[in-house]
Design a protein around this motif. Structure first.
Motif, short mmCIF file in Angstrom:
data_model
loop_
_atom_site.label_atom_id
_atom_site.label_comp_id
_atom_site.label_asym_id
_atom_site.label_seq_id
_atom_site.Cartn_x
_atom_site.Cartn_y
_atom_site.Cartn_z
N LYS A 3 0.83 -1.29 -0.29
CA LYS A 3 -0.43 -0.01 0.27
C LYS A 3 0.86 1.30 -0.40
O LYS A 3 1.93 1.43 0.57
CB LYS A 3 -0.95 -0.36 1.07
CG LYS A 3 -1.75 -0.85 1.20
CD LYS A 3 -3.57 -0.74 2.32
CE LYS A 3 -2.84 -0.73 3.71
NZ LYS A 3 -4.06 -0.64 4.34
N VAL A 58 -3.60 3.32 -1.77
CA VAL A 58 -3.52 2.64 -2.54
C VAL A 58 -3.41 1.33 -2.68
O VAL A 58 -1.73 1.78 -2.67
CB VAL A 58 -3.10 3.56 -4.40
CG1 VAL A 58 -1.75 4.06 -3.77
CG2 VAL A 58 -3.65 2.58 -5.71
N ARG A 59 -3.50 0.13 -3.56
CA ARG A 59 -2.89 -0.67 -3.24
C ARG A 59 -3.05 -1.37 -5.64
O ARG A 59 -4.16 -1.38 -5.33
CB ARG A 59 -3.31 -2.31 -2.91
CG ARG A 59 -2.74 -3.03 -2.67
CD ARG A 59 -3.03 -4.45 -1.98
NE ARG A 59 -3.39 -4.30 -0.38
CZ ARG A 59 -2.02 -4.13 0.37
NH1 ARG A 59 -0.96 -5.00 -0.08
NH2 ARG A 59 -2.69 -3.90 1.41
N LEU A 60 -2.09 -1.08 -5.89
CA LEU A 60 -2.27 -1.48 -7.39
C LEU A 60 -2.29 -3.17 -7.40
O LEU A 60 -1.72 -3.75 -6.97
CB LEU A 60 -1.59 -0.97 -8.13
CG LEU A 60 -0.33 0.18 -7.97
CD1 LEU A 60 0.83 0.95 -8.65
CD2 LEU A 60 -1.78 1.07 -8.43
N ASN A 61 -3.69 -2.96 -8.21
CA ASN A 61 -3.92 -4.49 -8.84
C ASN A 61 -3.13 -4.96 -9.90
O ASN A 61 -3.44 -4.04 -11.03
CB ASN A 61 -5.73 -4.16 -8.65
CG ASN A 61 -6.23 -6.10 -9.49
OD1 ASN A 61 -5.42 -6.74 -9.73
ND2 ASN A 61 -7.31 -5.99 -9.90
N CYS A 143 -8.29 0.65 -6.54
CA CYS A 143 -7.67 0.49 -6.35
C CYS A 143 -7.52 1.37 -4.48
O CYS A 143 -6.47 1.12 -4.26
CB CYS A 143 -6.17 0.39 -7.05
SG CYS A 143 -6.29 -0.65 -8.44
#
Length: 155
Positions: A3, A58-61, A143
């Motif tokens: 994150k 944000v947690r990039l997929n 995200c």
């Protein structure tokens, strides 16, 4: 992927980000723009009467189609030129340096044939680092998790 915190500078708190398709062309096309640099988000916000910075985690997929420019390269320049000429791309998220107003003037001069590509690169020196993440699709917006917003001083 871990994150991180990102910031969006604007004129109001944005709890539910949306894809913005504006009149003005942006470096990485239509979308919702954020940065990891809070001071940059504050500069974006200060263009407005009521400057507001919203923050998100944000947690990039990694299943999304993500394009990252780790530095200003020929590919970065060509991508920005295409986006500013309304050439669509198929990325969910685009990450990289921002072509600020001065850099955009150099890009326009290059497109118009006033300067060469080599002259562009000689002129394209940032006074401070820049960074932007464009969330280009509804899947990319998923995200983002809203954290908070605050009005910032115009001074």
């Amino acid at each position: 992927m871990g994150k991180m915190t990102v910031y969006h500078g604007g004129y109001t708190a944005i709890q539910t980000p949306e894809i913005i398709i504006g009149r003005n062309t942006k470096d990485f096309g239509p979308g919702f723009y954020c940065t990891i640099i809070r001071e940059q988000a504050e500069r974006w916000a200060k263009r407005y009467q009521t400057p507001v910075v919203s923050s998100y985690t944000v947690r990039l997929n990694t299943e999304l189609n993500i394009l990252e420019f780790r530095e200003m390269t020929e590919e970065w320049l060509d991508f920005i030129i295409d986006c500013r000429n309304h050439v669509a791309h198929n990325y969910d998220i685009v990450i990289g340096a921002m072509a600020n107003d001065q850099i955009y003037n150099f890009i326009a001069d290059y497109i118009d044939g006033i300067i060469t590509r080599d002259q562009f690169w000689a002129l394209a020196q940032f006074k401070y680092p820049t960074h932007q993440i464009n969330f280009c699709t509804p899947a990319a917006l998923k995200c983002l998790t809203y954290v908070t917003s605050e009005e910032v001083s115009k001074a």
